[in-house]
Motif scaffolding. Structure first.
Motif, PDB file in Angstrom:
ATOM      1  N   GLY A   8       0.813  -1.196   0.000  1.00  0.00           N
ATOM      2  CA  GLY A   8       0.000   0.000   0.000  1.00  0.00           C
ATOM      3  C   GLY A   8       0.855   1.257   0.000  1.00  0.00           C
ATOM      4  O   GLY A   8       2.077   1.200   0.124  1.00  0.00           O
ATOM      5  N   GLY A   9       0.197   2.384  -0.143  1.00  0.00           N
ATOM      6  CA  GLY A   9       0.906   3.643  -0.147  1.00  0.00           C
ATOM      7  C   GLY A   9       0.038   4.773  -0.643  1.00  0.00           C
ATOM      8  O   GLY A   9      -1.178   4.629  -0.774  1.00  0.00           O
ATOM      9  N   LEU A  10       0.688   5.886  -0.910  1.00  0.00           N
ATOM     10  CA  LEU A  10       0.003   7.078  -1.402  1.00  0.00           C
ATOM     11  C   LEU A  10       0.267   7.210  -2.897  1.00  0.00           C
ATOM     12  O   LEU A  10       1.414   7.140  -3.352  1.00  0.00           O
ATOM     13  CB  LEU A  10       0.525   8.312  -0.664  1.00  0.00           C
ATOM     14  N   VAL A  11      -0.803   7.414  -3.648  1.00  0.00           N
ATOM     15  CA  VAL A  11      -0.679   7.539  -5.100  1.00  0.00           C
ATOM     16  C   VAL A  11      -1.672   8.576  -5.586  1.00  0.00           C
ATOM     17  O   VAL A  11      -2.725   8.777  -4.969  1.00  0.00           O
ATOM     18  CB  VAL A  11      -0.923   6.171  -5.781  1.00  0.00           C
ATOM     19  N   GLN A  12      -1.325   9.243  -6.675  1.00  0.00           N
ATOM     20  CA  GLN A  12      -2.245  10.211  -7.250  1.00  0.00           C
ATOM     21  C   GLN A  12      -3.304   9.511  -8.091  1.00  0.00           C
ATOM     22  O   GLN A  12      -3.085   8.399  -8.584  1.00  0.00           O
ATOM     23  CB  GLN A  12      -1.477  11.209  -8.113  1.00  0.00           C
ATOM     24  N   ALA A  13      -4.414  10.165  -8.241  1.00  0.00           N
ATOM     25  CA  ALA A  13      -5.491   9.619  -9.073  1.00  0.00           C
ATOM     26  C   ALA A  13      -4.954   9.307 -10.468  1.00  0.00           C
ATOM     27  O   ALA A  13      -4.200  10.088 -11.047  1.00  0.00           O
ATOM     28  CB  ALA A  13      -6.643  10.602  -9.155  1.00  0.00           C
ATOM     29  N   GLY A  14      -5.356   8.145 -10.957  1.00  0.00           N
ATOM     30  CA  GLY A  14      -4.865   7.682 -12.245  1.00  0.00           C
ATOM     31  C   GLY A  14      -3.637   6.804 -12.154  1.00  0.00           C
ATOM     32  O   GLY A  14      -3.234   6.185 -13.146  1.00  0.00           O
ATOM     33  N   GLY A  15      -3.057   6.739 -10.979  1.00  0.00           N
ATOM     34  CA  GLY A  15      -1.848   5.946 -10.781  1.00  0.00           C
ATOM     35  C   GLY A  15      -2.143   4.477 -10.515  1.00  0.00           C
ATOM     36  O   GLY A  15      -3.303   4.041 -10.532  1.00  0.00           O
ATOM     37  N   SER A  16      -1.074   3.728 -10.265  1.00  0.00           N
ATOM     38  CA  SER A  16      -1.183   2.285 -10.061  1.00  0.00           C
ATOM     39  C   SER A  16      -0.424   1.851  -8.814  1.00  0.00           C
ATOM     40  O   SER A  16       0.556   2.496  -8.422  1.00  0.00           O
ATOM     41  CB  SER A  16      -0.618   1.528 -11.266  1.00  0.00           C
ATOM     42  N   LEU A  17      -0.884   0.775  -8.241  1.00  0.00           N
ATOM     43  CA  LEU A  17      -0.201   0.096  -7.140  1.00  0.00           C
ATOM     44  C   LEU A  17      -0.412  -1.392  -7.299  1.00  0.00           C
ATOM     45  O   LEU A  17      -1.422  -1.820  -7.872  1.00  0.00           O
ATOM     46  CB  LEU A  17      -0.746   0.530  -5.782  1.00  0.00           C
ATOM     47  N   ARG A  18       0.517  -2.164  -6.778  1.00  0.00           N
ATOM     48  CA  ARG A  18       0.336  -3.603  -6.723  1.00  0.00           C
ATOM     49  C   ARG A  18       0.471  -4.059  -5.272  1.00  0.00           C
ATOM     50  O   ARG A  18       1.508  -3.842  -4.636  1.00  0.00           O
ATOM     51  CB  ARG A  18       1.346  -4.352  -7.583  1.00  0.00           C
ATOM     52  N   LEU A  19      -0.585  -4.673  -4.784  1.00  0.00           N
ATOM     53  CA  LEU A  19      -0.574  -5.249  -3.449  1.00  0.00           C
ATOM     54  C   LEU A  19      -0.156  -6.705  -3.529  1.00  0.00           C
ATOM     55  O   LEU A  19      -0.504  -7.410  -4.480  1.00  0.00           O
ATOM     56  CB  LEU A  19      -1.949  -5.138  -2.800  1.00  0.00           C
ATOM     57  N   SER A  20       0.564  -7.145  -2.503  1.00  0.00           N
ATOM     58  CA  SER A  20       0.999  -8.534  -2.417  1.00  0.00           C
ATOM     59  C   SER A  20       0.524  -9.131  -1.106  1.00  0.00           C
ATOM     60  O   SER A  20       0.471  -8.434  -0.088  1.00  0.00           O
ATOM     61  CB  SER A  20       2.522  -8.628  -2.488  1.00  0.00           C
ATOM     62  N   CYS A  21       0.220 -10.390  -1.137  1.00  0.00           N
ATOM     63  CA  CYS A  21      -0.183 -11.119   0.069  1.00  0.00           C
ATOM     64  C   CYS A  21       0.546 -12.453   0.043  1.00  0.00           C
ATOM     65  O   CYS A  21       0.225 -13.322  -0.769  1.00  0.00           O
ATOM     66  CB  CYS A  21      -1.687 -11.316   0.096  1.00  0.00           C
ATOM     67  N   ALA A  22       1.531 -12.577   0.926  1.00  0.00           N
ATOM     68  CA  ALA A  22       2.349 -13.779   0.970  1.00  0.00           C
ATOM     69  C   ALA A  22       1.814 -14.743   2.027  1.00  0.00           C
ATOM     70  O   ALA A  22       1.547 -14.349   3.161  1.00  0.00           O
ATOM     71  CB  ALA A  22       3.792 -13.400   1.297  1.00  0.00           C
ATOM     72  N   ALA A  23       1.667 -15.993   1.643  1.00  0.00           N
ATOM     73  CA  ALA A  23       1.165 -17.022   2.553  1.00  0.00           C
ATOM     74  C   ALA A  23       2.323 -17.791   3.167  1.00  0.00           C
ATOM     75  O   ALA A  23       3.356 -18.009   2.524  1.00  0.00           O
ATOM     76  CB  ALA A  23       0.247 -17.977   1.797  1.00  0.00           C
ATOM     77  N   SER A  24       2.133 -18.227   4.410  1.00  0.00           N
ATOM     78  CA  SER A  24       3.177 -18.972   5.103  1.00  0.00           C
ATOM     79  C   SER A  24       3.136 -20.459   4.775  1.00  0.00           C
ATOM     80  O   SER A  24       4.002 -21.220   5.206  1.00  0.00           O
ATOM     81  CB  SER A  24       3.049 -18.775   6.620  1.00  0.00           C
ATOM     82  N   VAL A  25       2.099 -20.856   4.030  1.00  0.00           N
ATOM     83  CA  VAL A  25       1.957 -22.254   3.616  1.00  0.00           C
ATOM     84  C   VAL A  25       1.822 -22.292   2.101  1.00  0.00           C
ATOM     85  O   VAL A  25       1.638 -21.252   1.453  1.00  0.00           O
ATOM     86  CB  VAL A  25       0.733 -22.915   4.279  1.00  0.00           C
ATOM     87  N   ASN A  26       1.869 -23.496   1.555  1.00  0.00           N
ATOM     88  CA  ASN A  26       1.679 -23.651   0.118  1.00  0.00           C
ATOM     89  C   ASN A  26       0.331 -23.060  -0.281  1.00  0.00           C
ATOM     90  O   ASN A  26      -0.696 -23.401   0.298  1.00  0.00           O
ATOM     91  CB  ASN A  26       1.738 -25.137  -0.252  1.00  0.00           C
ATOM     92  N   ILE A  27       0.361 -22.179  -1.249  1.00  0.00           N
ATOM     93  CA  ILE A  27      -0.864 -21.471  -1.606  1.00  0.00           C
ATOM     94  C   ILE A  27      -1.909 -22.401  -2.194  1.00  0.00           C
ATOM     95  O   ILE A  27      -3.102 -22.069  -2.235  1.00  0.00           O
ATOM     96  CB  ILE A  27      -0.538 -20.296  -2.544  1.00  0.00           C
ATOM     97  N   PHE A  28      -1.495 -23.578  -2.618  1.00  0.00           N
ATOM     98  CA  PHE A  28      -2.473 -24.562  -3.099  1.00  0.00           C
ATOM     99  C   PHE A  28      -3.369 -25.047  -1.964  1.00  0.00           C
ATOM    100  O   PHE A  28      -4.401 -25.670  -2.215  1.00  0.00           O
ATOM    101  CB  PHE A  28      -1.761 -25.752  -3.743  1.00  0.00           C
ATOM    102  N   SER A  29      -2.971 -24.761  -0.715  1.00  0.00           N
ATOM    103  CA  SER A  29      -3.793 -25.147   0.424  1.00  0.00           C
ATOM    104  C   SER A  29      -5.113 -24.401   0.448  1.00  0.00           C
ATOM    105  O   SER A  29      -6.100 -24.880   1.010  1.00  0.00           O
ATOM    106  CB  SER A  29      -3.037 -24.881   1.733  1.00  0.00           C
TER     107      SER A  29
END
Length: 114
Positions: A8-29
């Motif tokens: 997350g963060g601060l961005v101006q209108a029209g801008g882009s961000l990429r959020l990430s969510c890392a799992a502590s287990v195999n994501i296939f779970s």
């Protein structure tokens, strides 16, 4: 099981961000993973989710602008957010479901200035 969200963060209108969510287990779970957001004074709403088979679902307000995806090698789910608008300002949280249990990561704040 832990989910760690960041990006997350601060961005101006029209801008882009990429959020990430890392799992502590195999994501296939997880059979379902998603991103939710909660704006000040409002309820938490679903932004997008993705099923283990790859089927995705988006809130109408973000269709065409946001993309949810999974990197299996990194056990991470992403939310690419393009053309951000001030109304997208919120705390974004990731969620994953394993069986009957639901797991939440901590929120990450996205602020979009006009």
């Amino acid at each position: 099981v832990q989910l760690q969200a960041f990006g997350g963060g601060l961005v101006q209108a029209g801008g882009s961000l990429r959020l990430s969510c890392a799992a502590s287990v195999n994501i296939f779970s997880f059979y379902l993973m998603g991103w939710y957001r909660q704006a000040p004074g409002k309820q938490r709403d679903l932004v997008a989710n993705i099923h283990s088979g790859g089927r995705t679902n988006y809130a109408d307000s973000v269709k065409g602008r946001f993309t949810i995806s999974i990197d299996n090698a990194k056990d991470t789910v992403y939310l690419q957010m393009n053309n951000l608008q001030p109304e997208d300002t919120a705390v974004y949280s990731c969620n994953g479901a394993i069986g009957w249990k639901s797991y939440w990561g901590q929120g990450t704040l996205v602020t979009v200035s006009s």
